[in-house]
Design a protein around this motif. Structure first.
Motif, short mmCIF file in Angstrom:
data_model
loop_
_atom_site.label_atom_id
_atom_site.label_comp_id
_atom_site.label_asym_id
_atom_site.label_seq_id
_atom_site.Cartn_x
_atom_site.Cartn_y
_atom_site.Cartn_z
N GLY A 197 0.77 -1.24 0.00
CA GLY A 197 0.00 0.00 0.00
C GLY A 197 0.80 1.28 0.00
N LYS A 198 2.13 1.22 -0.18
CA LYS A 198 2.94 2.43 -0.15
C LYS A 198 2.86 3.21 -1.47
N GLU A 199 2.71 2.52 -2.58
CA GLU A 199 2.73 3.18 -3.89
C GLU A 199 1.31 3.35 -4.41
N HIS A 200 1.10 4.45 -5.12
CA HIS A 200 -0.17 4.65 -5.82
C HIS A 200 0.14 5.19 -7.21
N ALA A 201 -0.77 4.99 -8.15
CA ALA A 201 -0.57 5.49 -9.50
C ALA A 201 -0.71 7.02 -9.52
N LYS A 202 -0.09 7.65 -10.51
CA LYS A 202 -0.21 9.09 -10.68
C LYS A 202 -1.69 9.47 -10.82
N ASP A 203 -2.08 10.51 -10.10
CA ASP A 203 -3.46 11.02 -10.12
C ASP A 203 -4.48 10.01 -9.62
N HIS A 204 -4.03 9.04 -8.80
CA HIS A 204 -4.93 8.03 -8.26
C HIS A 204 -4.64 7.93 -6.76
N SER A 205 -5.57 8.33 -5.92
CA SER A 205 -5.31 8.44 -4.49
C SER A 205 -5.29 7.10 -3.77
N ALA A 206 -6.06 6.11 -4.24
CA ALA A 206 -6.09 4.82 -3.57
C ALA A 206 -4.78 4.07 -3.79
N PRO A 207 -4.23 3.44 -2.75
CA PRO A 207 -2.96 2.73 -2.91
C PRO A 207 -3.11 1.47 -3.75
N ASP A 208 -2.03 1.12 -4.47
CA ASP A 208 -2.01 -0.15 -5.19
C ASP A 208 -1.93 -1.30 -4.19
N LEU A 209 -2.55 -2.42 -4.54
CA LEU A 209 -2.65 -3.57 -3.64
C LEU A 209 -1.47 -4.51 -3.88
N LYS A 210 -0.28 -4.03 -3.52
CA LYS A 210 0.94 -4.81 -3.79
C LYS A 210 2.03 -4.42 -2.81
N GLU A 211 3.02 -5.29 -2.71
CA GLU A 211 4.28 -5.03 -2.03
C GLU A 211 5.39 -5.48 -2.97
N PHE A 212 6.59 -4.93 -2.81
CA PHE A 212 7.62 -5.29 -3.79
C PHE A 212 9.02 -5.12 -3.23
N TRP A 213 9.98 -5.63 -4.01
CA TRP A 213 11.40 -5.56 -3.68
C TRP A 213 12.13 -4.99 -4.90
N HIS A 214 13.05 -4.09 -4.67
CA HIS A 214 13.82 -3.48 -5.76
C HIS A 214 15.27 -3.93 -5.73
N VAL A 215 15.77 -4.28 -6.92
CA VAL A 215 17.19 -4.57 -7.13
C VAL A 215 17.70 -3.58 -8.16
#
Length: 315
Positions: free
Chosen positions: A86-104
């Protein structure tokens, strides 16, 4: 097996040279300027490595929250390691995306000029194989992306290495995404990934573990893109659209919630970024092909990235 809904290209046509390479460039250009999406076969990325990576993702994302949160480093602001649900949301979209992720991110030798610029990678101690597998997958996807950017340069009528050189040692990111079962208390407007366009030059998406990816056609209709074995899905991002003055389309896409909301989904996109100092001012040749006037701004890749990260809640 479902039939793919976007053009399907064979990378060996290009890497083999000759008339096949010319046909590949033409087909790639048609796909990038029409839907902004295509599927790629014989891409040189080891399918066994992709499948093993998905096994490692499942092993990590099923760890208890206290283990996962150990790798969410506040100072990195999501650049590396774990980003919680729930940390990230799409541009111009207030509701958070339903995901979690890892960055390399990219690993550079200590004496490389950009070594101090990029954040260091974070690796989970619980999975010793994670670093080896993900580092190799990153490299294979990076190699594949440079071939595609060479073909893109040729389609644009530029020197073969123009766009590929922008991405060499670039700030590219491998994202390992877990879409857990949709919680019952999720906001009604929340989606696994709300409609958006990618920020970067191009994205390479390894075959996901389930469907759900959809693109928005010019007719306003959402159409599925199938996750088929042996195919990598490629799409153009906003940076390439800016560089080409809109000749190449950065197409809106989303990941819809499944009918069975109790199922989980994993996916692995590789976001191909230029180095921060790269100038994304529209190329004169592309300006000439799109009406003769620049319609996109003069901006560096670093400035563009920070602007967009703020818009999606990651900066």
């Amino acid at each position: 097996m479902a039939e793919q809904t976007i053009p399907v290209l064979d990378l060996t046509q290009f890497t083999g040279g000759g008339s096949g390479a010319q046909a590949f460039v033409r087909e790639l250009g048609e796909a990038l300027t029409d839907t902004g999406f295509f599927a790629l076969t014989h891409h040189g990325v080891d399918s066994r490595l992709i499948h093993r990576t998905y096994e490692l993702l499942e092993a990590f994302f099923t760890q208890p929250d206290e283990v996962k949160f150990r790798y969410e480093v506040p100072g990195l602001k999501g650049q590396r390691g774990f980003t919680s649900f729930g940390k990230e949301h799409a541009k111009d979209h207030s509701a958070p995306d339903l995901k979690e992720f890892w960055h390399v991110g990219r690993t550079l030798l200590d004496d490389h000029p950009l070594a101090a610029t990029y954040a260091r990678n974070v690796w989970p101690e619980e999975l010793p194989e994670f670093k080896t597998a993900l580092s190799e997958l990153y490299q294979q996807l990076d190699d594949c992306s440079l071939w595609l950017l060479e073909a893109t340069s040729l389609f644009l009528g530029e020197e073969r290495n123009l766009v590929a050189d922008m991405a060499r040692d670039g700030n590219s990111v491998l994202r390992l995404i877990h879409y857990p079962p949709v919680p019952e208390d999720a906001p009604p407007a929340a989606m696994r990934a709300a409609p958006h366009e990618d920020i970067n030059l191009i994205t390479l998406l390894c075959e996901a573990t389930a469907g759900g990816l959809e693109l928005l056609g010019r007719d306003g209709v959402w159409r599925p893109i199938h996750a088929l074995s042996g195919q990598i899905i490629v799409d153009a991002g906003d940076m390439l659209q800016n560089l080409t003055n809109g000749l190449v389309r950065s197409t809106t896409h989303r990941v819809s919630n499944p009918d069975n909301s109790r199922s989980r989904r994993f996916s692995i996109p590789f976001f191909v970024h230029p180095r921060s100092e790269v100038d994304l001012t529209p190329l004169p040749g592309c300006v000439a092909r799109t009406g003769g006037q620049p319609t996109h701004p003069s901006i560096t890749a670093g400035e563009y990235l920070m602007q967009r990260l703020r818009e999606i809640g990651l900066a």
